[in-house]
Write a protein that holds these residues in place. Structure first.
Motif, mmCIF file in Angstrom:
data_model
loop_
_atom_site.group_PDB
_atom_site.id
_atom_site.type_symbol
_atom_site.label_atom_id
_atom_site.label_comp_id
_atom_site.label_asym_id
_atom_site.label_seq_id
_atom_site.Cartn_x
_atom_site.Cartn_y
_atom_site.Cartn_z
ATOM 1 N N LEU A 188 0.995 -1.217 0.038
ATOM 2 C CA LEU A 188 -0.024 0.109 -0.079
ATOM 3 C C LEU A 188 1.060 1.223 -0.040
ATOM 4 O O LEU A 188 1.990 1.409 0.833
ATOM 5 C CB LEU A 188 -1.076 0.025 1.236
ATOM 6 C CG LEU A 188 -1.711 1.262 1.295
ATOM 7 C CD1 LEU A 188 -2.807 1.458 0.189
ATOM 8 C CD2 LEU A 188 -2.414 1.210 2.514
ATOM 9 N N HIS A 189 0.680 1.999 -0.836
ATOM 10 C CA HIS A 189 1.260 3.423 -1.022
ATOM 11 C C HIS A 189 0.376 4.535 -0.568
ATOM 12 O O HIS A 189 -0.616 4.811 -1.238
ATOM 13 C CB HIS A 189 2.044 3.696 -2.466
ATOM 14 C CG HIS A 189 2.959 2.553 -2.742
ATOM 15 N ND1 HIS A 189 4.261 2.660 -2.297
ATOM 16 C CD2 HIS A 189 2.780 1.491 -3.678
ATOM 17 C CE1 HIS A 189 4.832 1.688 -2.913
ATOM 18 N NE2 HIS A 189 3.874 0.811 -3.349
ATOM 19 N N VAL A 190 0.780 5.340 0.407
ATOM 20 C CA VAL A 190 0.142 6.584 0.682
ATOM 21 C C VAL A 190 0.757 7.702 0.126
ATOM 22 O O VAL A 190 2.132 7.801 0.239
ATOM 23 C CB VAL A 190 -0.149 6.731 2.228
ATOM 24 C CG1 VAL A 190 -0.956 7.979 2.458
ATOM 25 C CG2 VAL A 190 -0.854 5.363 2.497
ATOM 26 N N TYR A 191 0.060 8.706 -0.562
ATOM 27 C CA TYR A 191 0.638 9.730 -1.085
ATOM 28 C C TYR A 191 0.388 11.047 -0.459
ATOM 29 O O TYR A 191 -0.860 11.156 -0.250
ATOM 30 C CB TYR A 191 0.474 9.912 -2.751
ATOM 31 C CG TYR A 191 1.014 8.765 -3.391
ATOM 32 C CD1 TYR A 191 2.422 8.885 -3.921
ATOM 33 C CD2 TYR A 191 0.138 7.409 -3.605
ATOM 34 C CE1 TYR A 191 3.016 7.678 -4.352
ATOM 35 C CE2 TYR A 191 0.891 6.502 -4.201
ATOM 36 C CZ TYR A 191 1.977 6.536 -4.827
ATOM 37 O OH TYR A 191 2.696 5.588 -5.712
ATOM 38 N N ASP A 192 0.883 11.932 0.035
ATOM 39 C CA ASP A 192 0.567 13.369 0.307
ATOM 40 C C ASP A 192 -0.084 14.023 -0.848
ATOM 41 O O ASP A 192 0.214 13.968 -1.986
ATOM 42 C CB ASP A 192 1.812 14.165 0.923
ATOM 43 C CG ASP A 192 2.226 13.691 2.028
ATOM 44 O OD1 ASP A 192 1.655 12.853 2.887
ATOM 45 O OD2 ASP A 192 3.484 13.860 2.401
ATOM 46 N N LEU A 193 -1.260 14.731 -0.663
ATOM 47 C CA LEU A 193 -2.053 15.717 -1.548
ATOM 48 C C LEU A 193 -1.063 16.749 -1.795
ATOM 49 O O LEU A 193 -0.601 17.392 -0.899
ATOM 50 C CB LEU A 193 -3.252 15.968 -0.871
ATOM 51 C CG LEU A 193 -3.887 16.640 -2.024
ATOM 52 C CD1 LEU A 193 -4.456 15.996 -3.156
ATOM 53 C CD2 LEU A 193 -5.449 17.089 -1.186
ATOM 54 N N ASN A 194 -0.691 16.676 -2.964
ATOM 55 C CA ASN A 194 0.267 17.957 -3.217
ATOM 56 C C ASN A 194 -0.700 19.110 -4.182
ATOM 57 O O ASN A 194 -1.030 18.581 -5.592
ATOM 58 C CB ASN A 194 1.248 17.601 -4.307
ATOM 59 C CG ASN A 194 2.356 18.535 -4.720
ATOM 60 O OD1 ASN A 194 1.948 19.509 -5.063
ATOM 61 N ND2 ASN A 194 3.635 18.366 -4.120
ATOM 62 N N SER A 195 -0.921 20.169 -3.709
ATOM 63 C CA SER A 195 -1.875 21.092 -4.252
ATOM 64 C C SER A 195 -1.077 21.565 -5.666
ATOM 65 O O SER A 195 -2.004 21.628 -6.658
ATOM 66 C CB SER A 195 -2.185 22.487 -3.464
ATOM 67 O OG SER A 195 -0.722 23.152 -3.290
ATOM 68 N N LEU A 196 0.118 21.681 -5.839
ATOM 69 C CA LEU A 196 0.647 21.991 -7.144
ATOM 70 C C LEU A 196 0.431 20.852 -8.164
ATOM 71 O O LEU A 196 0.227 21.021 -9.267
ATOM 72 C CB LEU A 196 2.231 22.315 -7.227
ATOM 73 C CG LEU A 196 2.968 22.895 -8.445
ATOM 74 C CD1 LEU A 196 2.381 24.023 -8.932
ATOM 75 C CD2 LEU A 196 4.602 23.013 -8.263
ATOM 76 N N GLU A 197 0.871 19.436 -7.825
ATOM 77 C CA GLU A 197 0.517 18.388 -8.709
ATOM 78 C C GLU A 197 -1.043 18.270 -8.987
ATOM 79 O O GLU A 197 -1.362 18.063 -9.909
ATOM 80 C CB GLU A 197 0.722 17.209 -8.105
ATOM 81 C CG GLU A 197 2.392 16.923 -8.009
ATOM 82 C CD GLU A 197 2.972 15.764 -7.309
ATOM 83 O OE1 GLU A 197 2.100 14.967 -6.618
ATOM 84 O OE2 GLU A 197 4.048 15.425 -7.321
#
Length: 158
Positions: free
Chosen positions: A2-11
């Motif tokens: 399981l990979h958890v990614y931070d929410l990146n507003s620029l992306e």
């Protein structure tokens, strides 16, 4: 794994290409919308904290150049019904607001719709017919929109 990614507003600015995000559902879905907006903007959005009954907000997310700004639409419709006029059923506590309008009115279109039917109980056949109508309609008229359907267990909070 399981990979958890931070929410990146620029992306997210890059991914949305100026297209709006449409969030439709009950007040729990409204809280989801507020959490998403707060995560994107890194600030508490006081404008839509008191939206338990209406939840019809539009927030513009500002993106740095070369990216385009985009809108997040938060609309309350407990049934995800394809209605054209606001409706409130006092006996069942269902609130239904028209929610298809951003698909036609957003200047850059809507790229993502996050839908949730809500926690209100109805007979399974009615729920399934409603969902079938919604998804058929979106597929026929808005095939370019990515749809995410979230489910919430049926329940009623006092």
């Amino acid at each position: 794994n399981l990979h958890v990614y931070d929410l990146n507003s620029l992306e997210l600015c890059e991914y949305m290409h100026g297209k709006g995000i449409l969030i439709v559902g009950d007040p729990i879905q409204g809280q989801f919308a507020i959490s998403l907006i707060n995560a994107i903007t890194n600030q508490m959005n006081k404008q839509c904290l008191a939206c338990e009954h209406q939840c019809n907000d539009t927030i513009t997310i500002e993106c740095p150049l070369p990216y385009k700004n985009y809108n997040i639409y938060n609309i309350r419709n407990d049934r995800l019904s394809l209605i054209k006029r606001q409706s409130f059923d006092y006996t069942t506590d269902f609130m239904e607001n028209p929610w298809l309008w951003p698909l036609n009115s957003d200047p850059n279109g809507v790229g993502l719709a996050i839908l949730n039917r809500g926690t209100h109980y109805e007979v399974d056949s009615i729920v399934m017919d409603t969902l079938k109508n919604v998804f058929s309609y979106l597929y026929k008229y808005y095939p370019q929109v990515t749809v995410i359907y979230r489910s919430t267990p049926v329940g009623k909070f006092c």
